[in-house]
Design an enzyme around this catalytic site. Structure first.
Site, PDB file in Angstrom:
ATOM      1  CE1 TYR A  77      -9.413  -7.096   8.727  1.00  0.00           C
ATOM      2  CE2 TYR A  77      -8.582  -7.830   6.601  1.00  0.00           C
ATOM      3  CZ  TYR A  77      -8.622  -6.890   7.606  1.00  0.00           C
ATOM      4  OH  TYR A  77      -7.879  -5.744   7.495  1.00  0.00           O
ATOM      5  CB  ILE A 114      -4.734  -9.906   1.971  1.00  0.00           C
ATOM      6  CG1 ILE A 114      -6.124  -9.276   1.841  1.00  0.00           C
ATOM      7  CG2 ILE A 114      -3.765  -8.923   2.629  1.00  0.00           C
ATOM      8  CD1 ILE A 114      -6.737  -8.866   3.191  1.00  0.00           C
ATOM      9  CG  HIS A 130       0.329  -5.085   2.822  1.00  0.00           C
ATOM     10  ND1 HIS A 130      -0.138  -4.198   1.887  1.00  0.00           N
ATOM     11  CD2 HIS A 130       1.438  -4.519   3.347  1.00  0.00           C
ATOM     12  CE1 HIS A 130       0.629  -3.127   1.880  1.00  0.00           C
ATOM     13  NE2 HIS A 130       1.610  -3.299   2.742  1.00  0.00           N
ATOM     14  CB  CYS A 138      -2.410 -18.298  17.493  1.00  0.00           C
ATOM     15  SG  CYS A 138      -2.977 -18.520  19.194  1.00  0.00           S
ATOM     16  CB  CYS A 157      -4.792 -21.611  18.199  1.00  0.00           C
ATOM     17  SG  CYS A 157      -3.087 -21.888  17.661  1.00  0.00           S
ATOM     18  N   GLY A 196      -1.284  -1.739 -10.899  1.00  0.00           N
ATOM     19  CA  GLY A 196      -2.539  -1.534 -10.167  1.00  0.00           C
ATOM     20  C   GLY A 196      -2.368  -1.120  -8.732  1.00  0.00           C
ATOM     21  CB  THR A 197      -0.060  -0.181  -6.386  1.00  0.00           C
ATOM     22  OG1 THR A 197      -0.063   0.336  -5.055  1.00  0.00           O
ATOM     23  CG2 THR A 197       1.215   0.215  -7.097  1.00  0.00           C
ATOM     24  CG  LEU A 223      -8.413   2.059 -15.051  1.00  0.00           C
ATOM     25  CD1 LEU A 223      -8.418   1.224 -16.326  1.00  0.00           C
ATOM     26  CD2 LEU A 223      -9.584   1.656 -14.159  1.00  0.00           C
ATOM     27  CB  ALA A 240      -4.295  -5.018 -14.706  1.00  0.00           C
TER      28      ALA A 240
END
Ligand code: BV8
Length: 249
Positions: A77, A114, A130, A138, A157, A196-197, A223, A240
């Protein structure tokens, strides 16, 4: 593959449930997926062959993976957070922001993404079902705050001082955010537009069926054909960055 119809509450014919007290529900609900950010340079899950930095999403985007190997998940991430900071919104994000300037609360964007490209294009009413790369949660005190940068070094935190921050994203097996608000919006909207999903992830994949069960018209902008193309009244194929400005008009 689960049949999305199995998960959709059946709406009695002609019913349009609007929860009193929530004021007007949006006339248009837009659901965006990774495809709207693809032309900004953010790889999608499916186009990357489901591999991210060499990992299968399902293998790193789960609480079990975080339990087993937190450093790999944090590194995964941290890399995506840095990558998103270096890209920009594309004309599809810009067109939705322009639409919101015109429609205000009559438009709700529900995004599975995200990244913060909708916000950086100027959209203000965005529901990140999401979660968000730019936020952390935390594990000790549950506080949700802005990401202080990379999480691998184990920053404290800001609320409780513990060094137990995780990305504030919804992993597989975790409850998405905002489902009650989404449910009300789907029941009251006039149009549901998916951009776009792939329709590979639930409960987002079932939203089109809920919206059409309550009488909304449904449009897919993608697409390529997706798993949920058959459930849309209309499906337009193309990038898109062209389809969304055309649809916004
Ligand atoms: C939950 C955050 C309980 C992390 C993500 C059977 C039935 C129902 C559910 C399940 C089931 N089996 C398993 C489940 C649960 C699971 C699930 O759906 N698994 C899948 C694999 C079957 N779901 C969950 O665990 C969810 N929680 O169910 O809780 C519950 C039960 C009932 C009611 C409520 C709750 C939580 C899922 C959230 C997982 N987290 N993201 C992270 O990002 O790291 S999901 C992640 O993958 C993304 O957020 C996104 O949602 C998904 C990828 O989907 P897309 O966005 O569609 O992207 P994709 O790459 O797949 O497709 C890209 C599309 O764009 C393609 O169609 C392509 O054609 C198009 N495209 C490409 N380029 C362009 C383009 N379109 C236009 N222009 C372009 N240029």
């Amino acid at each position: 593959r689960p049949d999305p119809r199995a998960r959709v509450p059946r709406a009695p014919a002609g019913s349009r449930r609007v929860t009193p007290g929530l004021g007007g529900t949006p006339r248009i609900v837009v659901l965006t997926g990774a495809g709207i950010s693809a032309e900004s340079g953010v790889p999608t899950f499916r186009d990357a062959g489901g591999l991210w930095e060499g990992h299968r999403v399902e293998d790193v985007a789960t609480p079990e993976a975080f339990e087993l190997d937190p450093d790999t998940v944090q590194r995964f991430y941290d890399a995506r957070r840095r990558a998103v900071a270096s890209v920009a919104p594309n004309p599809a994000h810009d067109a939705l922001a322009a639409l919101e300037r015109e429609l205000g609360d009559d438009l709700l964007i529900v995004t599975q993404n995200i990244d913060d490209l909708h916000e950086r294009a100027g959209s203000a009413r965005v529901l990140h079902m999401h979660g968000e790369l730019g936020r952390v949660r935390c594990v000790a005190c549950e506080a949700r705050t802005e990401a202080p940068g990379d999480l691998l070094p184990g920053p404290q935190c800001p609320t409780c001082g513990e060094r137990m921050l995780r990305p504030d994203v919804v992993w597989f097996g975790e409850m998405p955010y905002g489902l009650d608000e989404i449910d009300v919006a789907l029941a009251g909207c006039e149009a549901f537009v998916a951009i776009g999903t792939s329709g590979a992830v639930f409960p987002a994949a079932g939203f089109v069926l809920t919206a059409s069960a309550f009488g909304a018209t449904t449009i897919e902008l993608n697409l390529a054909e997706s798993e949920i193309t058959p459930f849309f009244a209309e499906s337009r194929l193309g990038p898109a960055s062209r389809l969304v400005p055309e649809w916004v008009g």
